[in-house]
Design a protein around this motif. Structure first.
Motif, mmCIF file in Angstrom:
data_model
loop_
_atom_site.group_PDB
_atom_site.id
_atom_site.type_symbol
_atom_site.label_atom_id
_atom_site.label_comp_id
_atom_site.label_asym_id
_atom_site.label_seq_id
_atom_site.Cartn_x
_atom_site.Cartn_y
_atom_site.Cartn_z
ATOM 1 N N LEU A 56 45.093 47.898 64.323
ATOM 2 C CA LEU A 56 44.137 48.405 63.333
ATOM 3 C C LEU A 56 43.441 47.249 62.627
ATOM 4 C CD1 LEU A 56 42.915 50.808 61.818
ATOM 5 C CD2 LEU A 56 44.879 50.706 60.250
ATOM 6 N N GLY A 57 44.193 46.218 62.272
ATOM 7 C CA GLY A 57 43.597 45.065 61.609
ATOM 8 C C GLY A 57 42.575 44.360 62.478
ATOM 9 N N LEU A 58 42.856 44.256 63.769
ATOM 10 C CA LEU A 58 41.910 43.608 64.683
ATOM 11 C C LEU A 58 40.601 44.392 64.768
ATOM 12 C CD1 LEU A 58 44.277 42.600 67.639
ATOM 13 C CD2 LEU A 58 43.211 41.059 65.977
ATOM 14 N N ARG A 59 40.701 45.701 64.776
ATOM 15 C CA ARG A 59 39.493 46.524 64.895
ATOM 16 C C ARG A 59 38.654 46.487 63.626
ATOM 17 N NH1 ARG A 59 41.685 52.150 66.670
ATOM 18 N NH2 ARG A 59 43.720 51.321 66.101
ATOM 19 N N ARG A 60 39.289 46.269 62.498
ATOM 20 C CA ARG A 60 38.561 46.253 61.231
ATOM 21 C C ARG A 60 37.954 44.889 60.910
ATOM 22 N NH1 ARG A 60 42.745 49.448 57.154
ATOM 23 N NH2 ARG A 60 42.158 51.591 57.743
ATOM 24 N N ALA A 61 38.535 43.815 61.440
ATOM 25 C CA ALA A 61 38.203 42.471 60.963
ATOM 26 C C ALA A 61 36.906 41.897 61.528
ATOM 27 C CB ALA A 61 39.354 41.522 61.278
ATOM 28 N N ARG A 62 36.386 42.428 62.632
ATOM 29 C CA ARG A 62 35.158 41.899 63.250
ATOM 30 C C ARG A 62 35.287 40.397 63.525
ATOM 31 N NH1 ARG A 62 30.692 45.407 62.620
ATOM 32 N NH2 ARG A 62 31.168 47.240 61.337
ATOM 33 N N LEU A 63 36.257 40.058 64.336
ATOM 34 C CA LEU A 63 36.576 38.660 64.594
ATOM 35 C C LEU A 63 35.746 38.092 65.741
ATOM 36 C CD1 LEU A 63 40.473 38.911 64.407
ATOM 37 C CD2 LEU A 63 38.902 38.206 62.595
ATOM 38 N N ARG A 64 35.341 36.831 65.574
ATOM 39 C CA ARG A 64 34.646 36.127 66.644
ATOM 40 C C ARG A 64 35.650 35.558 67.654
ATOM 41 N NH1 ARG A 64 29.400 34.162 66.999
ATOM 42 N NH2 ARG A 64 29.094 33.336 69.099
ATOM 43 N N ALA A 65 36.818 35.143 67.158
ATOM 44 C CA ALA A 65 37.864 34.586 68.010
ATOM 45 C C ALA A 65 39.161 34.566 67.211
ATOM 46 C CB ALA A 65 37.503 33.179 68.484
ATOM 47 N N CYS A 66 40.259 34.221 67.884
ATOM 48 C CA CYS A 66 41.565 34.187 67.231
ATOM 49 C C CYS A 66 42.324 32.914 67.599
ATOM 50 C CB CYS A 66 42.418 35.390 67.633
ATOM 51 S SG CYS A 66 42.007 36.930 66.799
ATOM 52 N N LEU A 67 43.077 32.424 66.616
ATOM 53 C CA LEU A 67 44.081 31.387 66.823
ATOM 54 C C LEU A 67 45.449 32.024 66.626
ATOM 55 C CD1 LEU A 67 42.388 28.550 64.768
ATOM 56 C CD2 LEU A 67 43.110 28.272 67.142
ATOM 57 N N LEU A 68 46.412 31.639 67.442
ATOM 58 C CA LEU A 68 47.734 32.235 67.345
ATOM 59 C C LEU A 68 48.714 31.286 66.653
ATOM 60 C CD1 LEU A 68 46.387 34.061 69.504
ATOM 61 C CD2 LEU A 68 48.652 34.265 70.562
ATOM 62 N N ALA A 69 49.238 31.739 65.513
ATOM 63 C CA ALA A 69 50.346 31.046 64.856
ATOM 64 C C ALA A 69 51.590 31.864 65.153
ATOM 65 C CB ALA A 69 50.100 30.930 63.359
ATOM 66 N N ALA A 70 51.903 31.977 66.430
ATOM 67 C CA ALA A 70 53.010 32.810 66.889
ATOM 68 C C ALA A 70 53.773 32.051 67.964
ATOM 69 C CB ALA A 70 52.495 34.136 67.439
ATOM 70 N N HIS A 71 55.005 31.675 67.636
ATOM 71 C CA HIS A 71 55.809 30.899 68.554
ATOM 72 C C HIS A 71 57.073 31.674 68.884
ATOM 73 C CE1 HIS A 71 53.447 28.289 65.834
ATOM 74 N NE2 HIS A 71 53.080 27.738 66.962
ATOM 75 N N GLY A 72 57.899 31.115 69.756
ATOM 76 C CA GLY A 72 59.094 31.844 70.155
ATOM 77 C C GLY A 72 58.721 33.108 70.911
ATOM 78 N N LEU A 73 59.582 34.124 70.826
ATOM 79 C CA LEU A 73 59.334 35.366 71.552
ATOM 80 C C LEU A 73 58.040 36.042 71.115
ATOM 81 C CD1 LEU A 73 62.856 37.060 71.765
ATOM 82 C CD2 LEU A 73 61.551 36.030 73.614
ATOM 83 N N ALA A 74 57.685 35.897 69.831
ATOM 84 C CA ALA A 74 56.497 36.584 69.309
ATOM 85 C C ALA A 74 55.250 36.230 70.095
ATOM 86 C CB ALA A 74 56.314 36.255 67.826
ATOM 87 N N GLY A 75 55.080 34.945 70.397
ATOM 88 C CA GLY A 75 53.903 34.533 71.149
ATOM 89 C C GLY A 75 54.163 34.334 72.631
ATOM 90 N N GLY A 76 55.427 33.997 72.976
ATOM 91 C CA GLY A 76 55.737 33.633 74.340
ATOM 92 C C GLY A 76 55.772 34.780 75.332
ATOM 93 N N LEU A 77 56.034 35.987 74.862
ATOM 94 C CA LEU A 77 56.101 37.120 75.788
ATOM 95 C C LEU A 77 54.726 37.572 76.263
ATOM 96 C CD1 LEU A 77 58.925 39.307 74.175
ATOM 97 C CD2 LEU A 77 59.080 37.730 76.110
ATOM 98 N N GLY A 78 53.668 37.178 75.544
ATOM 99 C CA GLY A 78 52.311 37.524 75.962
ATOM 100 C C GLY A 78 51.806 38.857 75.449
ATOM 101 N N ARG A 79 52.578 39.538 74.616
ATOM 102 C CA ARG A 79 52.159 40.869 74.160
ATOM 103 C C ARG A 79 50.973 40.803 73.199
ATOM 104 N NH1 ARG A 79 58.374 42.875 73.044
ATOM 105 N NH2 ARG A 79 58.980 43.099 75.245
ATOM 106 N N LEU A 83 47.140 42.416 73.829
ATOM 107 C CA LEU A 83 46.394 43.273 72.912
ATOM 108 C C LEU A 83 44.998 42.701 72.655
ATOM 109 C CD1 LEU A 83 46.225 45.684 70.997
ATOM 110 C CD2 LEU A 83 47.350 44.290 69.237
ATOM 111 N N LEU A 84 44.911 41.384 72.490
ATOM 112 C CA LEU A 84 43.604 40.753 72.288
ATOM 113 C C LEU A 84 42.716 40.944 73.517
ATOM 114 C CD1 LEU A 84 44.758 37.445 70.557
ATOM 115 C CD2 LEU A 84 43.542 39.340 69.475
ATOM 116 N N GLU A 85 43.293 40.846 74.697
ATOM 117 C CA GLU A 85 42.520 41.069 75.923
ATOM 118 C C GLU A 85 42.044 42.520 75.997
ATOM 119 O OE1 GLU A 85 44.904 37.722 78.619
ATOM 120 O OE2 GLU A 85 45.266 39.865 78.906
ATOM 121 N N LEU A 86 42.897 43.442 75.582
ATOM 122 C CA LEU A 86 42.522 44.857 75.583
ATOM 123 C C LEU A 86 41.348 45.113 74.646
ATOM 124 C CD1 LEU A 86 43.209 47.787 76.499
ATOM 125 C CD2 LEU A 86 44.696 47.922 74.479
ATOM 126 N N ARG A 87 41.370 44.454 73.487
ATOM 127 C CA ARG A 87 40.301 44.618 72.492
ATOM 128 C C ARG A 87 39.117 43.695 72.757
ATOM 129 N NH1 ARG A 87 41.110 49.367 71.531
ATOM 130 N NH2 ARG A 87 43.143 49.914 70.651
#
Length: 330
Positions: A56-79, A83-87
């Protein structure tokens, strides 16, 4: 020119894994540092947590691009990346599929070995077909036990005999999330790459009784020019084999004075804090933190010329030895 909104996705400590709390702390620091740098670049940082409300936040924010501050399982699993690819929101770093494969140490080592790149001999503890005592014995002693998916050396242990391995195997049960590898002696060098090209390297020295704790870091490593070139080429081959050619990546290599180098792992979501290895190596290469962030966003977001940082040029930097601190990489 209107400033662009750039998302900073910060993970929360919901992942049930070894070192999840430490990853969450690193993510918060990374998110704060990235947001500050984006503001200095004339961009609008939009911080979002990677919880159930992220879509929901991604759809509301009107983002040009994203940086990921997600390490460990949070970022490493690719989920998050999936979601970013889907949107259809561009982001810094490899695709969801590439990230997930690289973060899985077993799959990554299989891919690297297929490309004739040196990796430690590895067996999986537990699972549907646990290794025999004979197969474990072929590894020799000591051995290293580590999570199949993990970062910052969390959960890594040195096992010195068969009884310790048997206890670890019994504790693993039917899980295939633990790896046992032949211990390789050598100096650990972490090579930092930006868009598939070597930016520099950092040598790290770990505490003998706690491998997750770093005692000292030296940048650049105290190696010969030919050694540095060799491990740099090895790191570039590894990232190409795994598809880690977008954004920042880190390849950890063990360097032995008499034997060949060994690739321990390739990190698809390295720590992006100012105090992390990527930023420190960039600084040693003459790239200030804001310039590093701008380079990460290259091709995704245009930075206003009036605030675009310049890259300072340094020639033959002397090695900088830094003792580990609470802010240092763990």
């Amino acid at each position: 020119m209107r400033a662009h909104n750039v998302g900073v996705l910060i993970s929360t400590a919901t992942a049930r894994s070894v070192g999840a709390d430490n990853d969450s702390q690193i993510d918060r620091e990374s998110g704060s540092d990235l947001a500050e740098a984006l503001g200095r670049l004339g961009l609008v940082p939009v911080s979002l947590t990677t919880d159930d409300a992220l879509d929901l936040g991604l759809r509301r924010a009107r983002l040009r691009a994203c940086l990921l501050a997600a390490h460990g399982l949070a970022g490493g699993l690719g989920r998050i990346q999936a979601l970013l690819e889907l949107r259809k929101i561009p982001f810094v770093g490899p695709s969801a599929q590439v990230t997930g494969l690289a973060y899985d140490k077993l799959r990554a080592r299989q891919i690297l070995a297929y490309h004739s790149l040196p990796v430690p001999t590895t067996v999986v503890l537990g699972g549907a077909q646990p290794p025999s005592r004979h197969a474990i014995g072929l590894l020799g002693w000591p051995c290293v036990l580590k999570p199949r998916r993990g970062s910052h050396a969390a959960g890594v242990r040195l096992l010195t005999d068969a009884d310790a391995v048997a206890d670890a195997s019994q504790a693993a049960g039917g899980s295939d999330e633990l790896l046992l590898e032949r211990a390789v002696l050598g100096r650990e060098v972490q090579v930092v790459l930006l868009h598939g090209k070597v930016l520099g390297a950092m040598e790290v020295v770990r505490e003998a009784d706690d491998l997750a704790q770093i005692r000292a870091m030296t940048c650049p490593p105290g190696l010969t020019r030919s050694q540095l070139k060799g491990i740099g080429n090895l790191a570039e081959h590894a990232t190409r084999a795994l598809g880690l050619v977008r954004g920042a990546a880190r390849v950890d290599i063990l360097v032995h004075p008499r034997h060949n180098e060994v690739i321990l792992e390739a990190e698809p979501c390295p720590d992006l804090r100012r105090a992390g290895v990527v930023a420190r190596v960039a600084r040693a290469a003459g790239l200030r933190y804001e310039a590093l962030v701008q380079e990460l966003l290259r091709g995704l977001v245009d930075v206003p010329e009036r605030v675009a940082p310049t890259r300072s040029v340094r020639r033959a930097p002397a090695p900088v030895v830094e003792a580990a601190s609470p802010a240092a990489l763990q």
